[in-house]
Design an enzyme around this catalytic site. Structure first.
Site, mmCIF file in Angstrom:
data_model
loop_
_atom_site.group_PDB
_atom_site.id
_atom_site.type_symbol
_atom_site.label_atom_id
_atom_site.label_comp_id
_atom_site.label_asym_id
_atom_site.label_seq_id
_atom_site.Cartn_x
_atom_site.Cartn_y
_atom_site.Cartn_z
ATOM 1 N N LEU A 68 11.305 -7.543 55.218
ATOM 2 C CA LEU A 68 11.173 -7.843 53.791
ATOM 3 C C LEU A 68 9.857 -8.585 53.614
ATOM 4 C CD1 LEU A 68 13.777 -9.796 51.625
ATOM 5 C CD2 LEU A 68 11.588 -10.836 52.181
ATOM 6 N N ASP A 112 6.916 -9.208 50.002
ATOM 7 C CA ASP A 112 6.738 -9.787 48.663
ATOM 8 C C ASP A 112 7.902 -9.577 47.687
ATOM 9 O OD1 ASP A 112 4.317 -9.621 49.947
ATOM 10 O OD2 ASP A 112 3.309 -8.515 48.368
ATOM 11 N N TYR A 170 3.744 -0.196 46.926
ATOM 12 C CA TYR A 170 3.309 -1.575 47.151
ATOM 13 C C TYR A 170 3.666 -2.480 45.968
ATOM 14 C CZ TYR A 170 0.930 -0.934 51.638
ATOM 15 O OH TYR A 170 0.643 -0.744 52.962
HETATM 16 C C1 FRU Z 1 1.064 -8.975 50.290
HETATM 17 C C2 FRU Z 1 0.837 -7.469 50.384
HETATM 18 C C3 FRU Z 1 0.422 -6.902 49.032
HETATM 19 C C4 FRU Z 1 0.865 -5.481 49.144
HETATM 20 C C5 FRU Z 1 2.166 -5.612 49.899
HETATM 21 C C6 FRU Z 1 2.497 -4.446 50.795
HETATM 22 O O1 FRU Z 1 1.926 -9.455 51.259
HETATM 23 O O2 FRU Z 1 -0.098 -7.154 51.384
HETATM 24 O O3 FRU Z 1 -0.942 -7.052 48.757
HETATM 25 O O4 FRU Z 1 1.053 -4.882 47.903
HETATM 26 O O5 FRU Z 1 2.052 -6.785 50.679
HETATM 27 O O6 FRU Z 1 3.775 -4.592 51.337
#
Ligand code: FRU
Length: 499
Positions: free
Chosen positions: A49, A51, A110
């Site tokens: 897990l 963000d 993302y």
């Molecule tokens: C931050 C990040 C974001 C990206 C996501 C991918 O932790 O690198 O910039 O959208 O995680 O999982």
């Protein structure tokens, strides 16, 4: 069969449906046997897990999504997973919300945000795509969730490429309404490899126009800014963001990348400026907070939740097929221009049996609670002049513990995980120091949950978050000291209800 140890790109980006069912069974069984699984923190059923995404209130419920790679403790092909809640503490699993199933997001759905527009929750996210040479293309995408909880992705990007002069390190759109217009902030990188936040605005999300760079500092923000997030606390703008490669001269930090913030006087939409910004500060003084997402809830609160984990860092639970969790929900407030983060008022719903605690701080360690089960909240108030050490996750001999060393005379708190549970991330240091006001009483509020500890200092003036991976029997709560006295309460906490 064994859990995979050597993760190749081919494995990390293999579509979920191609994974062997037997392997998934082994993975789930291994995760379920972990002694570090949490009771009241949001965690993935398996895998990694990261963000928090799309934190919002819609159709009478709180909604939260998170980045997940379900097949192992690595950053593989990501999706959004959905959880919902009536009270911000009990979260029900709602399943995968956005899967990497189209050409615009083939290598990962993302991070992004949510905004309620009419009777839908609109989700804005970055579609991550890699070509044969592993070159990245980023698309900004929309999806809509209706009141039945059905989610439909739009089939074309609403921002199809970064503006001229910026690379495809271009992600994490935050959408919000400000002065009758829709705004979008996004993390970006110039062709000269400088981290920036870009701003878009328009009458509808489909008609956003690129406005330019957001101005909030004169300093260099490293090579990339991730997860920019603007919230308004009683009209005052606060920008949370994650600069990567930031010079340690610009900010004192020890984590691989910091999660930082500035408080401004106003948001000047003409000049795209956050006026009179404060110096850059760490949002969390501990070891493991990144990618915090906050939003202005309809009840007037600014609510935040963080990823408790660090990019590019190995954690002991990796061996058990899972990694990381989210923080508890925190309310953001401003007092005399300083950002406070407090546990939300709903957090008391977890409290069970209560024990009052009080005593003098002496060099003889006093056991406050022998077998805590590592699932509790404790609040301790110390008199001005107190000096001592609070040990959490302590073994019987006090050889192993997470130490919170407090010295109100010299105005210092040190969180020390040098000898706590299984060691990890030592290359980033095993202590963190926090300055507090000298010769004042001190209040510590702690939330402990199996393998995580969230410390709130003086009513949320500072927060320090740490993962700890204790061994068998390492669950004592012990205090010792040189001067002063304490009084407070200990509560056992119940588990999150999730059905
Ligand atoms: C931050 C990040 C974001 C990206 C996501 C991918 O932790 O690198 O910039 O959208 O995680 O999982």
């Amino acid at each position: 069969m064994e859990l995979i140890k050597n993760w190749t790109d081919a494995l990390r980006y293999q579509p979920y449906c191609q994974w062997d069912k037997q392997y998934q069974k082994l993975l789930t069984e291994t995760v379920n046997h972990s002694k570090w699984r949490q009771n009241y923190h949001i965690q993935a059923e398996s895998g990694l897990l990261n963000d928090p995404n799309g934190f919002s209130y819609f159709n009478g419920q709180w909604h939260l999504f998170y980045q997940i790679y379900p097949m192992g403790p690595v950053h593989g092909v990501k999706s959004w997973y959905h959880v919902s809640s009536d009270n911000l503490v009990d979260w029900q699993p709602e399943g995968f919300a956005l899967l990497p199933d189209m050409s615009y997001d083939s290598h990962g759905v993302y991070s992004g945000s949510g905004i309620v527009i009419e009777d839908e929750l609109i989700l804005a996210y970055t579609g991550n795509v890699r070509d044969q040479d592993w070159q990245r293309t980023s698309y900004q995408m929309l999806a809509a969730m209706n009141k039945q909880g059905e989610i439909t992705k739009e089939d074309k990007p609403f921002i199809s490429a970064p503006p001229k002069g910026y690379t495809h390190e271009f992600r994490d759109p935050q959408v919000f309404k400000y002065q009758e217009q829709y705004w979008l902030l996004i993390g970006a990188q110039t062709d000269q490899l400088e981290g920036k936040v870009l701003a878009y605005a328009g009458d509808t999300l489909e008609k956003l126009e690129f406005k330019g760079e957001l101005h909030f500092t004169d300093q260099s923000m490293g090579f990339m800014v991730e997860c920019p997030n603007l919230v308004f606390i009683e009209e005052t703008p606060v920008l949370l963001f994650c600069p990567q490669g930031l010079d340690q001269e610009a900010l004192d930090y020890q984590n691989i990348y910091p999660n930082t913030y500035i408080v401004a006087e106003s948001f000047d939409t003409e000049t795209l400026t956050l006026t009179q910004p404060t110096a850059l500060k760490n949002l969390d003084e501990g070891f493991d907070v990144y990618a915090t997402q906050a939003f202005n809830a309809p009840d007037g609160r600014a609510l935040a939740v963080s990823w408790v984990g660090m990019p590019e860092t190995a954690y002991p639970s990796d061996h058990e097929g899972w990694a990381h969790c989210l923080s508890i929900v925190k309310e953001l407030k401003l007092k005399n221009g300083h950002l406070y983060q407090t546990p939300i008022k709903e957090q008391v719903e977890l409290r069970q049996e209560q024990t009052a605690l009080a005593g003098e701080l002496t060099s003889q360690p006093a056991v406050l609670m022998q077998a805590t089960n590592n699932c509790y909240e404790v609040i301790l108030k110390f008199t001005a002049g107190s000096q001592g050490k609070l040990h959490l996750f302590a073994d019987h001999e006090l050889n192993l513990s997470l130490v919170i060393d407090f010295d109100t005379k010299n105005g210092m708190i040190k969180v020390d995980r040098t000898n706590a549970g299984s060691p990890f991330a030592q290359e980033y240091g095993t202590t963190r120091s926090v300055s507090i006001e000298k010769n004042q009483p001190l209040t510590l509020q702690l939330f402990v949950d199996q393998s995580v500890c969230e410390l709130f200092i003086n009513g949320g003036q500072q927060v320090a978050t740490a993962r700890i991976f204790p061994g068998e029997g390492e669950d004592g709560l012990v205090i010792e000291g040189a001067a002063g006295s304490y009084a407070g309460d200990f509560w056992r906490l119940r588990s999150m209800k999730n059905d």
